[in-house]
Design an enzyme around this catalytic site. Structure first.
Site, PDB file in Angstrom:
ATOM      1  N   GLN A 258       0.826  -1.198   0.000  1.00  0.00           N
ATOM      2  CA  GLN A 258       0.000   0.000   0.000  1.00  0.00           C
ATOM      3  C   GLN A 258       0.866   1.256   0.000  1.00  0.00           C
ATOM      4  O   GLN A 258       0.559   2.240  -0.667  1.00  0.00           O
ATOM      5  CB  GLN A 258      -0.934   0.001   1.220  1.00  0.00           C
ATOM      6  CG  GLN A 258      -2.245   0.717   0.982  1.00  0.00           C
ATOM      7  CD  GLN A 258      -3.065   0.062  -0.117  1.00  0.00           C
ATOM      8  OE1 GLN A 258      -2.964  -1.129  -0.371  1.00  0.00           O
ATOM      9  NE2 GLN A 258      -3.879   0.844  -0.790  1.00  0.00           N
ATOM     10  N   HIS A 261       2.088   3.022  -3.323  1.00  0.00           N
ATOM     11  CA  HIS A 261       1.273   3.919  -4.137  1.00  0.00           C
ATOM     12  C   HIS A 261       1.796   5.350  -4.143  1.00  0.00           C
ATOM     13  O   HIS A 261       1.850   5.998  -5.188  1.00  0.00           O
ATOM     14  CB  HIS A 261      -0.173   3.936  -3.626  1.00  0.00           C
ATOM     15  CG  HIS A 261      -1.001   2.801  -4.119  1.00  0.00           C
ATOM     16  ND1 HIS A 261      -1.495   2.729  -5.400  1.00  0.00           N
ATOM     17  CD2 HIS A 261      -1.451   1.684  -3.495  1.00  0.00           C
ATOM     18  CE1 HIS A 261      -2.201   1.630  -5.553  1.00  0.00           C
ATOM     19  NE2 HIS A 261      -2.185   0.971  -4.412  1.00  0.00           N
ATOM     20  N   GLU A 327     -10.016   2.337   4.174  1.00  0.00           N
ATOM     21  CA  GLU A 327     -10.344   2.019   2.782  1.00  0.00           C
ATOM     22  C   GLU A 327     -10.226   0.509   2.561  1.00  0.00           C
ATOM     23  O   GLU A 327     -11.126  -0.129   2.023  1.00  0.00           O
ATOM     24  CB  GLU A 327      -9.390   2.776   1.856  1.00  0.00           C
ATOM     25  CG  GLU A 327      -9.578   2.460   0.379  1.00  0.00           C
ATOM     26  CD  GLU A 327      -8.476   3.067  -0.489  1.00  0.00           C
ATOM     27  OE1 GLU A 327      -8.672   3.140  -1.714  1.00  0.00           O
ATOM     28  OE2 GLU A 327      -7.417   3.443   0.061  1.00  0.00           O
ATOM     29  N   HIS A 328      -9.097  -0.064   2.972  1.00  0.00           N
ATOM     30  CA  HIS A 328      -8.868  -1.507   2.907  1.00  0.00           C
ATOM     31  C   HIS A 328      -8.583  -2.016   4.317  1.00  0.00           C
ATOM     32  O   HIS A 328      -7.722  -1.474   4.998  1.00  0.00           O
ATOM     33  CB  HIS A 328      -7.648  -1.843   2.049  1.00  0.00           C
ATOM     34  CG  HIS A 328      -7.642  -1.217   0.690  1.00  0.00           C
ATOM     35  ND1 HIS A 328      -6.997  -0.027   0.420  1.00  0.00           N
ATOM     36  CD2 HIS A 328      -8.200  -1.635  -0.475  1.00  0.00           C
ATOM     37  CE1 HIS A 328      -7.143   0.266  -0.859  1.00  0.00           C
ATOM     38  NE2 HIS A 328      -7.870  -0.681  -1.427  1.00  0.00           N
ATOM     39  N   ASP A 361      -7.203  -5.453  -5.644  1.00  0.00           N
ATOM     40  CA  ASP A 361      -6.830  -4.412  -6.601  1.00  0.00           C
ATOM     41  C   ASP A 361      -6.992  -4.880  -8.036  1.00  0.00           C
ATOM     42  O   ASP A 361      -7.246  -4.069  -8.928  1.00  0.00           O
ATOM     43  CB  ASP A 361      -5.365  -3.997  -6.384  1.00  0.00           C
ATOM     44  CG  ASP A 361      -5.187  -3.097  -5.180  1.00  0.00           C
ATOM     45  OD1 ASP A 361      -6.177  -2.505  -4.725  1.00  0.00           O
ATOM     46  OD2 ASP A 361      -4.041  -2.987  -4.693  1.00  0.00           O
ATOM     47  N   HIS A 420     -51.754  22.440  -0.574  1.00  0.00           N
ATOM     48  CA  HIS A 420     -51.479  21.014  -0.724  1.00  0.00           C
ATOM     49  C   HIS A 420     -52.763  20.212  -0.519  1.00  0.00           C
ATOM     50  O   HIS A 420     -53.067  19.297  -1.283  1.00  0.00           O
ATOM     51  CB  HIS A 420     -50.431  20.551   0.296  1.00  0.00           C
ATOM     52  CG  HIS A 420     -49.019  20.889  -0.069  1.00  0.00           C
ATOM     53  ND1 HIS A 420     -48.606  22.163  -0.295  1.00  0.00           N
ATOM     54  CD2 HIS A 420     -47.922  20.084  -0.233  1.00  0.00           C
ATOM     55  CE1 HIS A 420     -47.311  22.153  -0.579  1.00  0.00           C
ATOM     56  NE2 HIS A 420     -46.879  20.898  -0.559  1.00  0.00           N
TER      57      HIS A 420
END
Length: 435
Positions: A258, A261, A327-328, A361, A420
């Site tokens: 990770q 990245h 996220e993960h 991924d 209404h």
């Protein structure tokens, strides 16, 4: 290399102590505002000038010719093509099962509400092109949109100087495999503006999806409402909840994967086992020294967004990862499936020793466009549902309306909206049209 955070015995909110990448989208929003306005007013001319300014490429046309896309597939390495085709096959299998069906509920005799699921008509899909090449993101954007029934898809990805101002050829090849021939060589905030406002070359879209850098996130925030968005993607992140049964080499490898990245990527280990923490720290040092992007990885792991978090036990660890809302999230513990069932907040959950984030991924079949920055506590990842709108179709006949008319009129009066109620009363009078 990686910091240690000791939460053992802590009773405070873990979010106050956990590492997290900082991203000032508000400041970036003001900085991209002139870019967005420029594209709005000058269209393609602005895109060409902005591309030269930010990407160092002078384009004559922002749209990639169809034959260039087709040639990219012809020239693609057969092994890469086979891997992309398998990734597409698995993604289609998972995402096809997500498609909801219309459902009609009879509320009363003569009165029904049907929920129809209608796809967004036109979507712009953003594929990053910074430190790495992401043909997998083409798949993760395009497949759910196609399975939802979106009729018009356009992909954009930043131009690459090494490829004559075109997006990376592997990205173009992935588009060809998926049957997408509307592709643009535009990146950053200007790409979001292109989809939001339209240009001479690109018809405006109803929605834009896909991950990107802070400038893409800022443009999404600024243009939300002008165009639909999936989420404001921030730096990528992994959290691993592990106990003494976890293999420290697996844990270290996944934290590094990770961190690879970006220098602001977040890698977080949560464990009650101090011995595991020590072993993982040792493995990290060995693996970082050997990995190709070691300098980038080292900066990410030593940054304030990464760390090893010590907790009292797995229950405490579960509370911590729920607060972090990664996220993960990987679960590498004894009886990992049972613990995974108790997780409330995560973009995606990877269970056991042989379900690494890297699998998700590329080839698990799941989607890798996921919420970051703690947003997983309220937002899910990209899916077929992202591209569908639930529309209620109401059909009541006169008798069904008459049966509830007094309630509608009463509530209209209670809200001081008498017209209404009058709209209902008018249908109950003499000569009202009947079904």
């Amino acid at each position: 290399m990686i910091s240690r955070i000791d939460l053992r015995g802590s009773t405070g909110d873990p979010r106050d102590a956990l590492p997290r990448a900082e991203m000032d989208v508000a400041d970036a929003t003001e900085r991209v505002r002139p870019i967005v306005e420029d594209v709005r007013h000058r269209g393609t001319e602005a895109l060409i000038e902005l591309t030269e300014r930010f990407d160092g490429v002078r384009l004559t046309d922002v749209r990639v010719p169809k034959d260039v896309i087709e040639d990219a597939l012809v020239d693609l390495d057969p092994a890469v093509r086979a891997a992309l085709e398998e990734s597409i096959r698995r993604a289609r299998k998972v995402h096809a099962a997500q498609r909801r069906t219309d459902h009609t509920t009879q509320v009363v005799p003569g009165g029904t509400v049907t929920e129809k699921w209608m796809p967004v008509e036109r979507v712009g899909l953003y594929v990053p092109g910074g430190r790495a090449v992401y043909p997998s993101s083409v798949i993760m954007n395009v497949v759910p949109a196609q399975e939802a029934g979106v009729s018009s898809l356009a992909v954009t990805s930043p131009p690459q100087r090494d490829f004559g101002g075109l997006p990376h050829p592997t990205i173009l090849a992935a588009c060809a495999l998926l049957g997408v021939d509307e592709v643009y060589a535009v990146g950053g905030a200007q790409a979001v503006a292109m989809f939001a406002h339209g240009t001479e070359d690109c018809r405006r879209a109803d929605m834009v999806t896909g991950p990107g850098n802070i400038w893409v996130a800022a443009a999404k925030r600024l243009l939300k409402g002008v165009i639909g968005i999936d989420a404001e993607a921030g730096p990528t992140e992994i959290a691993i909840l592990a106990d003494h049964t976890a293999d420290p080499d697996y844990v270290a490898a996944d934290l590094i994967s990770q961190a690879e990245h970006d220098v602001v990527a977040a890698s977080v280990l949560v464990t009650p086992d101090e011995a595991l923490a020590e072993k993982v720290t040792e493995r990290l040092a060995e693996r970082v020294a050997a990995t190709r992007h070691g300098e980038r990885v080292r900066e990410a792991l030593s940054g304030p967004q990464s760390g090893i978090v010590l907790v009292d036990d797995l229950d405490h660890g579960l509370a911590v990862v729920d607060a972090y809302a990664a996220e993960h999230l990987e679960i590498m513990t004894a009886d990992a499936p049972a613990l995974a069932d108790r997780v409330r907040n995560a973009g995606a959950i990877f269970v056991g020793d042989h379900s690494p984030v890297s699998l998700g991924d590329y080839a698990a079949g799941s989607n890798h466009v996921l919420p970051t920055g703690g947003c997983a506590c309220h937002t899910g990842g990209l899916s077929v549902q992202t591209f569908l709108r639930g529309v209620h179709v109401v059909h009541y006949d006169r008798d069904a309306l008459a049966d509830v008319a007094h309630h509608v009129i009463t509530l209209a009066e209670a809200e001081d909206l008498p017209a209404h109620g009058e709209a209902v009363a008018a249908r109950m009078g003499h000569g009202a049209k009947r079904d």
